[in-house]
Design an enzyme around this catalytic site. Structure first.
Site, mmCIF file in Angstrom:
data_model
loop_
_atom_site.group_PDB
_atom_site.id
_atom_site.type_symbol
_atom_site.label_atom_id
_atom_site.label_comp_id
_atom_site.label_asym_id
_atom_site.label_seq_id
_atom_site.Cartn_x
_atom_site.Cartn_y
_atom_site.Cartn_z
ATOM 1 N N GLU A 26 0.844 -1.209 0.000
ATOM 2 C CA GLU A 26 0.000 0.000 0.000
ATOM 3 C C GLU A 26 0.873 1.251 0.000
ATOM 4 O O GLU A 26 2.077 1.203 0.303
ATOM 5 C CB GLU A 26 -0.948 0.007 1.193
ATOM 6 C CG GLU A 26 -0.237 -0.032 2.528
ATOM 7 C CD GLU A 26 -0.904 0.825 3.585
ATOM 8 O OE1 GLU A 26 -1.404 1.918 3.267
ATOM 9 O OE2 GLU A 26 -0.875 0.415 4.749
ATOM 10 N N LYS A 86 -5.331 10.845 0.844
ATOM 11 C CA LYS A 86 -5.395 9.448 1.306
ATOM 12 C C LYS A 86 -6.694 8.875 0.765
ATOM 13 O O LYS A 86 -7.767 9.376 1.087
ATOM 14 C CB LYS A 86 -5.362 9.458 2.839
ATOM 15 C CG LYS A 86 -5.763 8.176 3.529
ATOM 16 C CD LYS A 86 -5.729 8.365 5.048
ATOM 17 C CE LYS A 86 -6.456 7.255 5.777
ATOM 18 N NZ LYS A 86 -6.517 7.485 7.239
ATOM 19 N N VAL A 106 -5.323 0.511 2.992
ATOM 20 C CA VAL A 106 -5.452 -0.948 2.905
ATOM 21 C C VAL A 106 -6.717 -1.300 2.122
ATOM 22 O O VAL A 106 -6.707 -2.197 1.272
ATOM 23 C CB VAL A 106 -5.471 -1.576 4.314
ATOM 24 C CG1 VAL A 106 -5.876 -3.055 4.259
ATOM 25 C CG2 VAL A 106 -4.105 -1.428 4.980
ATOM 26 N N ASP A 138 -16.719 5.579 13.682
ATOM 27 C CA ASP A 138 -15.447 5.549 12.965
ATOM 28 C C ASP A 138 -14.870 4.135 12.930
ATOM 29 O O ASP A 138 -14.196 3.689 13.856
ATOM 30 C CB ASP A 138 -14.441 6.531 13.587
ATOM 31 C CG ASP A 138 -13.200 6.700 12.712
ATOM 32 O OD1 ASP A 138 -13.063 5.976 11.701
ATOM 33 O OD2 ASP A 138 -12.366 7.569 13.035
ATOM 34 N N SER A 140 -12.794 1.643 10.146
ATOM 35 C CA SER A 140 -12.099 1.694 8.865
ATOM 36 C C SER A 140 -12.797 0.857 7.796
ATOM 37 O O SER A 140 -13.274 -0.252 8.062
ATOM 38 C CB SER A 140 -10.668 1.194 9.042
ATOM 39 O OG SER A 140 -10.006 1.241 7.798
ATOM 40 N N ALA A 141 -12.808 1.376 6.582
ATOM 41 C CA ALA A 141 -13.311 0.620 5.427
ATOM 42 C C ALA A 141 -12.421 -0.590 5.140
ATOM 43 O O ALA A 141 -12.800 -1.472 4.359
ATOM 44 C CB ALA A 141 -13.381 1.531 4.199
ATOM 45 N N ASP A 142 -11.240 -0.653 5.772
ATOM 46 C CA ASP A 142 -10.356 -1.817 5.588
ATOM 47 C C ASP A 142 -11.091 -3.113 5.935
ATOM 48 O O ASP A 142 -10.894 -4.142 5.287
ATOM 49 C CB ASP A 142 -9.117 -1.719 6.500
ATOM 50 C CG ASP A 142 -8.191 -0.568 6.137
ATOM 51 O OD1 ASP A 142 -8.469 0.147 5.151
ATOM 52 O OD2 ASP A 142 -7.187 -0.374 6.863
ATOM 53 N N LYS A 159 -3.156 -1.190 15.405
ATOM 54 C CA LYS A 159 -2.504 -0.343 16.393
ATOM 55 C C LYS A 159 -3.316 -0.287 17.672
ATOM 56 O O LYS A 159 -4.541 -0.298 17.650
ATOM 57 C CB LYS A 159 -2.342 1.073 15.844
ATOM 58 C CG LYS A 159 -1.197 1.196 14.870
ATOM 59 C CD LYS A 159 -1.047 2.612 14.373
ATOM 60 C CE LYS A 159 -2.305 3.100 13.734
ATOM 61 N NZ LYS A 159 -2.664 2.381 12.502
HETATM 62 N N1 PSU Z 1 -1.827 1.593 10.062
HETATM 63 C C1 PSU Z 1 -0.552 2.015 10.167
HETATM 64 N N2 PSU Z 1 -0.065 2.955 9.323
HETATM 65 C C2 PSU Z 1 -0.864 3.474 8.355
HETATM 66 C C3 PSU Z 1 -2.193 2.993 8.244
HETATM 67 C C4 PSU Z 1 -2.635 2.064 9.110
HETATM 68 O O1 PSU Z 1 0.159 1.559 11.032
HETATM 69 O O2 PSU Z 1 -0.394 4.326 7.616
HETATM 70 C C5 PSU Z 1 -3.075 3.494 7.142
HETATM 71 C C6 PSU Z 1 -3.451 2.322 6.227
HETATM 72 O O3 PSU Z 1 -3.377 2.780 4.899
HETATM 73 C C7 PSU Z 1 -4.881 2.018 6.612
HETATM 74 C C8 PSU Z 1 -5.377 3.384 6.977
HETATM 75 O O4 PSU Z 1 -5.628 1.446 5.571
HETATM 76 O O5 PSU Z 1 -4.290 3.992 7.662
HETATM 77 C C9 PSU Z 1 -6.597 3.317 7.842
HETATM 78 O O6 PSU Z 1 -7.140 4.575 7.919
HETATM 79 P P1 PSU Z 1 -8.633 4.789 8.462
HETATM 80 O O7 PSU Z 1 -8.550 4.397 9.911
HETATM 81 O O8 PSU Z 1 -8.901 6.247 8.256
HETATM 82 O O9 PSU Z 1 -9.493 3.891 7.646
HETATM 83 MN MN MN Z 2 -11.856 6.207 9.871
#
Ligand code: PSU
Ligand code: MN
Length: 308
Positions: A26, A86, A106, A138, A140-142, A159
């Protein structure tokens, strides 16, 4: 998926065509997750680890509106050094319409890897359910992307800034299998454990490749095919001191609260705050766990390609 067409690099297209191992990487970790100039160094290093293992790297990003699977040196440099958005899956058509560039999360990387036919993907940490998500929504879409695309993602868990228990519950609800690589302890990014245990432990790349083949053999039932979370803990010796970790994280939360950070800005804010507040220690741990994930992904992709 009503998303725009994408471009494969020649190298990735040739490898896929010939059934040689390919691993997706990614770009948000490069553009938003790691500070300059270490980010460019890391991007090159991840690709080099793969090449040394005989695996073709497929770094994913959107350049000038076009989603790309496999970047050349200039592309990698652009994601490291340009100020890019992003992008998640939903952003792809907007970027295409505007001809804009962005790093892929991701979720978006998983989507594009699946379209390209790349089965294995290495990242640092997965996105998940944020603390307080029952009020903020909140998540993640992951997580949904992993439920809907047949891609195995090697990560060091999620994390500890997230709600790890809720993240694991959502993965269960979404029917995404989660296996621990050499462990049943779910890792928490900078630390090899999280206090949460997994049902399944795998030992070695062949075991993961066998799970991927079992997924491939599942009868077509018209529903999206899920991916796989391979939770790969940072090696004990390279992990972060737990007390220091807890102290810095508490500071980071307080700072995010005070700065009123919301939504997609939360992850980059916390990561960059934590790098500074830890005096750079968290960055070294982040790089160590990411390299470790890339190595394991290379072995899995190799075992998967060999068995086909
Ligand atoms: N976890 C990390 N470093 C990152 C990310 C996640 O340790 O840079 C990034 C990844 O690209 C992940 C995104 O898909 O943050 C998730 O963001 P959000 O929580 O806004 O979906
Ligand atoms: Mn988010």
């Amino acid at each position: 998926m009503p998303n725009p067409p994408f471009l494969l690099s020649d190298e990735v297209a040739d490898a896929l065509e010939a059934g040689r191992p390919v691993v997706a990487l990614e770009s948000t970790i490069i553009s938003h997750g790691l500070p300059r100039p270490r980010n460019l160094e890391a991007a090159g290093e991840f690709e080099a680890i793969l090449r040394d293992a005989g695996v073709v790297p497929a770094t994913v990003a959107v350049l000038d509106g076009v989603p790309r699977v496999g970047l050349d040196g200039t592309g990698v440099e652009r994601i490291a050094n340009e100020d890019m958005a992003k992008a998640s899956i939903r952003d792809l058509p907007v970027l295409a319409a505007r001809g804009a560039s962005a790093a892929t999360t991701v979720a978006a990387t998983t989507h594009l890897a699946a379209l390209a036919g790349v089965r294995v993907f290495a990242t640092g940490g997965l996105g998940g359910v944020h603390r307080g998500a029952s009020a903020t929504f909140d998540e993640s879409a992951d997580l949904v992307a992993l439920a809907e695309h047949p891609v195995a993602v090697v990560s060091a868990g999620v994390k500890s800034v997230l709600d790890i228990g809720a993240t694991l519950e959502r993965l269960e609800t979404l029917s995404v299998p989660v296996v621990g690589y050499g462990t049943t302890a779910f890792p928490s990014f900078w630390l090899p454990t999280s206090g949460f245990d997994l049902d399944w432990r795998v030992d070695g790349p062949e075991e993961v490749a066998a799970i991927l083949r079992a997924q491939d053999a599942a009868p077509e039932d018209g529903r999206p095919r899920p991916g796989l979370v391979v939770a790969n803990p940072v090696p004990e010796a390279e992990g972060w001191d737990r007390a220091e970790h807890d102290r810095v994280l508490a500071e980071a939360f307080a700072a995010a609260e005070a700065a009123n950070v919301r939504g997609k800005a939360v992850t980059p804010f916390l990561l960059s705050f934590i790098v500074t507040a830890s005096g750079g220690t968290s960055l070294e741990v982040n790089l160590a766990l990411a390299r470790n994930n890339v190595r394991v992904a290379a072995a899995i992709a190799t075992a998967y390609a060999a068995a086909r």
